[in-house]
Design a protein around this motif. Sequence first.
Motif, PDB file in Angstrom:
ATOM      1  N   ASN A 118      -2.178   0.633  -0.733  1.00  0.00           N
ATOM      2  CA  ASN A 118      -1.319   1.706  -0.403  1.00  0.00           C
ATOM      3  C   ASN A 118      -1.768   2.929  -1.061  1.00  0.00           C
ATOM      4  OD1 ASN A 118       1.073   2.604   1.081  1.00  0.00           O
ATOM      5  ND2 ASN A 118       2.371   2.298  -0.784  1.00  0.00           N
ATOM      6  N   ALA A 119      -2.286   2.910  -2.194  1.00  0.00           N
ATOM      7  CA  ALA A 119      -2.765   4.023  -2.932  1.00  0.00           C
ATOM      8  C   ALA A 119      -3.617   4.856  -2.104  1.00  0.00           C
ATOM      9  CB  ALA A 119      -3.357   3.726  -4.425  1.00  0.00           C
ATOM     10  N   GLY A 120      -4.512   4.397  -1.162  1.00  0.00           N
ATOM     11  CA  GLY A 120      -5.086   5.065  -0.431  1.00  0.00           C
ATOM     12  C   GLY A 120      -4.752   5.316   0.882  1.00  0.00           C
ATOM     13  N   ARG A 121      -3.591   5.215   1.306  1.00  0.00           N
ATOM     14  CA  ARG A 121      -3.044   5.131   2.343  1.00  0.00           C
ATOM     15  C   ARG A 121      -3.229   6.772   3.229  1.00  0.00           C
ATOM     16  NH1 ARG A 121       3.272   3.765   4.612  1.00  0.00           N
ATOM     17  NH2 ARG A 121       2.326   1.565   4.270  1.00  0.00           N
ATOM     18  N   PHE A 122      -3.053   7.767   2.308  1.00  0.00           N
ATOM     19  CA  PHE A 122      -3.307   9.237   2.777  1.00  0.00           C
ATOM     20  C   PHE A 122      -4.614   9.380   2.236  1.00  0.00           C
ATOM     21  CE2 PHE A 122       1.491   9.114   2.445  1.00  0.00           C
ATOM     22  CZ  PHE A 122       1.656   9.063   3.636  1.00  0.00           C
ATOM     23  N   GLY A 123      -5.826   8.993   2.907  1.00  0.00           N
ATOM     24  CA  GLY A 123      -7.108   9.152   2.424  1.00  0.00           C
ATOM     25  C   GLY A 123      -8.021   8.200   3.227  1.00  0.00           C
ATOM     26  N   VAL A 124      -9.166   8.464   2.888  1.00  0.00           N
ATOM     27  CA  VAL A 124     -10.272   7.646   3.637  1.00  0.00           C
ATOM     28  C   VAL A 124     -10.057   6.115   3.695  1.00  0.00           C
ATOM     29  CG1 VAL A 124     -12.850   7.215   3.546  1.00  0.00           C
ATOM     30  CG2 VAL A 124     -11.997   9.387   3.072  1.00  0.00           C
ATOM     31  N   ASP A 125      -9.538   5.736   2.979  1.00  0.00           N
ATOM     32  CA  ASP A 125      -9.070   4.039   2.926  1.00  0.00           C
ATOM     33  C   ASP A 125      -8.249   3.696   4.169  1.00  0.00           C
ATOM     34  OD1 ASP A 125     -10.513   3.374   0.743  1.00  0.00           O
ATOM     35  OD2 ASP A 125      -8.689   3.088  -0.731  1.00  0.00           O
ATOM     36  N   TYR A 126      -7.546   4.499   4.564  1.00  0.00           N
ATOM     37  CA  TYR A 126      -6.640   4.435   5.828  1.00  0.00           C
ATOM     38  C   TYR A 126      -7.464   4.031   7.052  1.00  0.00           C
ATOM     39  CZ  TYR A 126      -3.433   5.150   9.523  1.00  0.00           C
ATOM     40  OH  TYR A 126      -2.397   5.048  10.756  1.00  0.00           O
ATOM     41  N   TYR A 127      -8.883   4.599   7.118  1.00  0.00           N
ATOM     42  CA  TYR A 127      -9.789   4.208   8.217  1.00  0.00           C
ATOM     43  C   TYR A 127     -10.801   3.203   7.665  1.00  0.00           C
ATOM     44  CZ  TYR A 127      -7.568   8.481   9.903  1.00  0.00           C
ATOM     45  OH  TYR A 127      -6.708   9.446  10.124  1.00  0.00           O
TER      46      TYR A 127
ATOM     47  N   ASN B 144       5.349   0.780   0.622  1.00  0.00           N
ATOM     48  CA  ASN B 144       6.188   2.178   1.095  1.00  0.00           C
ATOM     49  C   ASN B 144       5.254   3.362   1.301  1.00  0.00           C
ATOM     50  OD1 ASN B 144       8.358   4.414   0.592  1.00  0.00           O
ATOM     51  ND2 ASN B 144       9.609   2.699   0.841  1.00  0.00           N
ATOM     52  N   VAL B 145       6.069   4.019   2.268  1.00  0.00           N
ATOM     53  CA  VAL B 145       5.074   5.438   2.632  1.00  0.00           C
ATOM     54  C   VAL B 145       5.374   6.241   1.777  1.00  0.00           C
ATOM     55  CG1 VAL B 145       6.770   6.131   4.378  1.00  0.00           C
ATOM     56  CG2 VAL B 145       4.552   6.711   4.662  1.00  0.00           C
ATOM     57  N   TYR B 146       6.781   6.353   1.248  1.00  0.00           N
ATOM     58  CA  TYR B 146       7.328   7.216   0.077  1.00  0.00           C
ATOM     59  C   TYR B 146       6.346   6.970  -1.289  1.00  0.00           C
ATOM     60  CZ  TYR B 146      10.893   8.728   3.197  1.00  0.00           C
ATOM     61  OH  TYR B 146      11.472   9.022   4.460  1.00  0.00           O
ATOM     62  N   ALA B 147       6.195   5.627  -1.512  1.00  0.00           N
ATOM     63  CA  ALA B 147       5.199   5.380  -2.784  1.00  0.00           C
ATOM     64  C   ALA B 147       3.890   5.915  -2.502  1.00  0.00           C
ATOM     65  CB  ALA B 147       5.429   4.056  -2.964  1.00  0.00           C
ATOM     66  N   ALA B 148       3.346   5.753  -1.040  1.00  0.00           N
ATOM     67  CA  ALA B 148       2.058   6.338  -0.939  1.00  0.00           C
ATOM     68  C   ALA B 148       1.755   7.542  -1.100  1.00  0.00           C
ATOM     69  CB  ALA B 148       1.712   5.990   0.766  1.00  0.00           C
ATOM     70  N   GLY B 149       2.989   8.665  -0.784  1.00  0.00           N
ATOM     71  CA  GLY B 149       2.805   9.903  -1.223  1.00  0.00           C
ATOM     72  C   GLY B 149       2.793  10.282  -2.541  1.00  0.00           C
ATOM     73  N   LEU B 150       3.916   9.520  -3.329  1.00  0.00           N
ATOM     74  CA  LEU B 150       3.742   9.639  -4.931  1.00  0.00           C
ATOM     75  C   LEU B 150       2.303   9.280  -5.430  1.00  0.00           C
ATOM     76  CD1 LEU B 150       5.066  10.268  -7.463  1.00  0.00           C
ATOM     77  CD2 LEU B 150       6.020   7.930  -7.478  1.00  0.00           C
ATOM     78  N   LEU B 151       1.778   8.115  -4.793  1.00  0.00           N
ATOM     79  CA  LEU B 151       0.455   7.613  -5.339  1.00  0.00           C
ATOM     80  C   LEU B 151      -0.676   8.710  -4.795  1.00  0.00           C
ATOM     81  CD1 LEU B 151       0.744   3.925  -4.176  1.00  0.00           C
ATOM     82  CD2 LEU B 151       0.503   4.952  -6.472  1.00  0.00           C
ATOM     83  N   PHE B 152      -0.517   9.457  -3.879  1.00  0.00           N
ATOM     84  CA  PHE B 152      -1.601  10.450  -3.365  1.00  0.00           C
ATOM     85  C   PHE B 152      -1.476  11.441  -4.466  1.00  0.00           C
ATOM     86  CE2 PHE B 152      -1.871  14.623  -1.496  1.00  0.00           C
ATOM     87  CZ  PHE B 152      -3.255  14.572  -0.952  1.00  0.00           C
ATOM     88  N   LEU B 153      -0.242  12.089  -4.852  1.00  0.00           N
ATOM     89  CA  LEU B 153      -0.190  13.038  -5.918  1.00  0.00           C
ATOM     90  C   LEU B 153      -0.718  12.510  -7.258  1.00  0.00           C
ATOM     91  CD1 LEU B 153       3.471  14.413  -5.328  1.00  0.00           C
ATOM     92  CD2 LEU B 153       1.100  15.616  -4.498  1.00  0.00           C
TER      93      LEU B 153
END
Length: 180
Positions: free
Chosen positions: A140-149, A8-17
Amino acid sequence: MMNWLRNNVYAAGLLFLLRIYLGWEWFHHGIDKLRGTFDATGFLNGAIAKPVLDKATNELIYPNFVAFLEQFALPNAKLFNFLIPLGETLVGLGLMLGALTTAAAFFGLLMNFMFLFAGTVSTNPWFILIGGIILVAGTNAGRFGVDYYLMPLLTKLFHRNNPDGQKGAGLKNTHTPAHM
């Protein structure tokens, strides 16, 4: 719940924090040790002198860990004086940047458990809880980070077709049957 955490993208946001918080904690502790005169000898001697004991029998709970400290860690304290701050700094960077996030979470958990085995509670249970959530979330924990790429590139590198048309790391099957 696991599907939500891993996709889930919202979970990815929480994991980012959570990643930023935990990564900062690891990073600044590692940098402080790298800048200062960190010496693990006192900690190692304390963990050996006052190991974790069973209160009823007064026996060691982690005898193998105490033996590891006595036989390997303490004689190689200079190596640990380098590895601990470097490891803390790299775990922190990996978590904050979202780069190899699951590996960073794994190695952070490994250090937390080593500190617990030595009898240090401190913030380790809190870090284990957060690190465990990050580890379980996987990529998913790295979705908003370098792991996305990075992860698609690594997946492509390790799952390209080899010359035999089989999936793998691009290496030929070198297995020789036992009957030859």
